[in-house]
Write an enzyme that holds these catalytic residues in place. Structure first.
Site, mmCIF file in Angstrom:
data_model
loop_
_atom_site.group_PDB
_atom_site.id
_atom_site.type_symbol
_atom_site.label_atom_id
_atom_site.label_comp_id
_atom_site.label_asym_id
_atom_site.label_seq_id
_atom_site.Cartn_x
_atom_site.Cartn_y
_atom_site.Cartn_z
ATOM 1 N N ASN A 1 53.894 36.609 28.856
ATOM 2 C CA ASN A 1 54.673 37.452 27.950
ATOM 3 C C ASN A 1 56.122 36.984 28.030
ATOM 4 O OD1 ASN A 1 55.913 39.431 26.511
ATOM 5 N ND2 ASN A 1 55.485 41.105 27.940
ATOM 6 N N TRP A 2 56.505 36.183 27.041
ATOM 7 C CA TRP A 2 57.854 35.609 27.085
ATOM 8 C C TRP A 2 58.927 36.626 26.682
ATOM 9 C CZ3 TRP A 2 57.446 29.989 24.653
ATOM 10 C CH2 TRP A 2 56.755 29.166 25.559
ATOM 11 N N LYS A 3 58.490 37.767 26.164
ATOM 12 C CA LYS A 3 59.441 38.792 25.691
ATOM 13 C C LYS A 3 60.433 38.160 24.697
ATOM 14 C CE LYS A 3 58.519 41.297 29.880
ATOM 15 N NZ LYS A 3 58.960 42.210 30.933
ATOM 16 N N HIS B 1 53.104 47.839 25.411
ATOM 17 C CA HIS B 1 53.873 47.421 26.593
ATOM 18 C C HIS B 1 54.890 48.521 26.918
ATOM 19 C CE1 HIS B 1 56.701 45.258 29.124
ATOM 20 N NE2 HIS B 1 55.731 44.406 29.362
ATOM 21 N N GLU C 1 57.881 48.443 27.615
ATOM 22 C CA GLU C 1 59.173 48.301 26.935
ATOM 23 C C GLU C 1 59.090 48.813 25.498
ATOM 24 O OE1 GLU C 1 59.687 44.159 27.914
ATOM 25 O OE2 GLU C 1 59.929 44.732 30.022
ATOM 26 N N GLU D 1 50.109 47.847 34.246
ATOM 27 C CA GLU D 1 51.454 47.413 34.610
ATOM 28 C C GLU D 1 52.280 48.636 35.037
ATOM 29 O OE1 GLU D 1 52.633 43.453 32.635
ATOM 30 O OE2 GLU D 1 53.163 45.058 31.280
ATOM 31 N N GLY E 1 59.591 43.432 36.489
ATOM 32 C CA GLY E 1 60.908 42.826 36.650
ATOM 33 C C GLY E 1 61.653 43.236 37.909
ATOM 34 N N SER F 1 55.786 41.778 38.128
ATOM 35 C CA SER F 1 56.337 40.928 39.192
ATOM 36 C C SER F 1 55.324 39.957 39.807
ATOM 37 C CB SER F 1 56.971 41.785 40.293
ATOM 38 O OG SER F 1 58.083 42.487 39.775
ATOM 39 N N GLY G 1 55.469 38.237 33.119
ATOM 40 C CA GLY G 1 56.736 38.164 32.400
ATOM 41 C C GLY G 1 57.573 37.007 32.897
HETATM 42 P P1 PGA Z 1 57.391 40.687 35.019
HETATM 43 O O1 PGA Z 1 56.982 41.353 33.595
HETATM 44 O O2 PGA Z 1 56.290 39.734 35.380
HETATM 45 O O3 PGA Z 1 58.703 39.997 34.737
HETATM 46 O O4 PGA Z 1 57.515 41.791 35.988
HETATM 47 C C1 PGA Z 1 55.652 41.692 33.337
HETATM 48 C C2 PGA Z 1 55.552 42.305 31.967
HETATM 49 O O5 PGA Z 1 56.484 42.985 31.535
HETATM 50 O O6 PGA Z 1 54.529 42.132 31.271
#
Ligand code: PGA
Length: 245
Positions: free
Chosen positions: A9-11, A91, A93, A161, A167, A207, A228
């Site tokens: 997931n490159w966001k 997600h 976010e 998640e 993060g 993470s 991520g």
């Molecule tokens: P992260 O993000 O690996 O940077 O914790 C995971 C995600 O948001 O899917």
């Protein structure tokens, strides 16, 4: 048996130059391995990656309607035409910053399935919900309300998640992840359109990196990772894919 899955997931990261550099380094994934690799870049980069024999592409979201007057949005039908196979939905976010509800996630997943996209539905509790012990209810409700009832024999992916893990570098203990996986499986068992729970793959996200993947990779029912920040580094991401072989 379904393949294991590692999803990047490159966001809101990456650009054309980044893609070129990335795939110079990420070229040696074995297409015959038992691990499927999926890249989810921002929308404008989807067709720059393109499906290859050794990886697939996914989107980070789609709209719940088939088409129409929804300025700025992208339909699952269009994604399918761009050779997208997967779509991340719900997600944390999106849930937090764009106020996406379980009902909306459910509608999006239903439309995605109708257009032959495989939804990766994200669930997970906040730190407060973990600490006040409401996380079991939160996860149960998210599964009950976000998973549509038109799964039939199509495949589905759930990503657990924990919001407090994304993060932050913190990951739950293996037994805590397993407990949530069991809740997810039990709740999915109540969905009449899921005939075979074995067709549902469950990922862990939050993470995940090359240092902790060896600790979590043997959790029962774990079918892969949603990654991520570590997915932005090709050699790091490749280690994650290889860890599941
Ligand atoms: P992260 O993000 O690996 O940077 O914790 C995971 C995600 O948001 O899917």
């Amino acid at each position: 048996m379904s393949k294991k899955l590692v999803v990047a997931n490159w966001k809101m990261n990456g650009d054309p130059e980044f893609i070129q550099d990335y795939f110079n380094d990420f070229s040696n994934h074995d297409e015959n391995s038992n691990v499927e690799v999926v890249f989810c870049p921002p929308f404008p980069l989807l067709s720059m990656i393109g499906n290859s024999h050794s990886y697939r592409i996914g989107a980070q979201d789609c709209h719940n309607a088939e088409k129409g007057a929804f300025t700025g949005e992208v339909s699952s039908a269009l994604l399918k035409k761009l050779n997208v196979d997967y779509v991340i939905l719900g997600h944390s976010e999106r849930r937090e910053y764009f106020k996406e509800s379980n009902d909306l996630v459910c509608e999006k997943a239903s439309t995605a399935l109708n257009n032959d996209l495989l939804p990766i539905i994200c669930v997970g509790e906040t730190l407060e919900e973990r600490e006040n012990n409401t996380y079991q209810n939160v996860i149960s409700t998210q599964i009950k309300e976000s998973v549509p009832d038109n799964i039939e024999d199509k495949k589905l992916i759930i990503a657990y998640e924990p919001v407090w893990s994304i993060g932050t570098g913190k990951i739950p203990k293996n037994e805590d992840i397993l407990e949530v996986f069991q809740i997810i499986r039990e709740k999915l068992g109540n969905n009449p359109s899921i005939e075979n729970i074995g067709n549902v793959r469950i990922l862990y996200g939050g993470s995940v990196n090359s240092k902790n993947c060896d600790i979590i990779k043997d959790i029962p029912y774990l079918d892969g990772y949603l990654v991520g920040s570590a997915s932005l580094k090709p050699t790091e991401f490749h280690i994650l894919a290889k860890s599941l072989v």
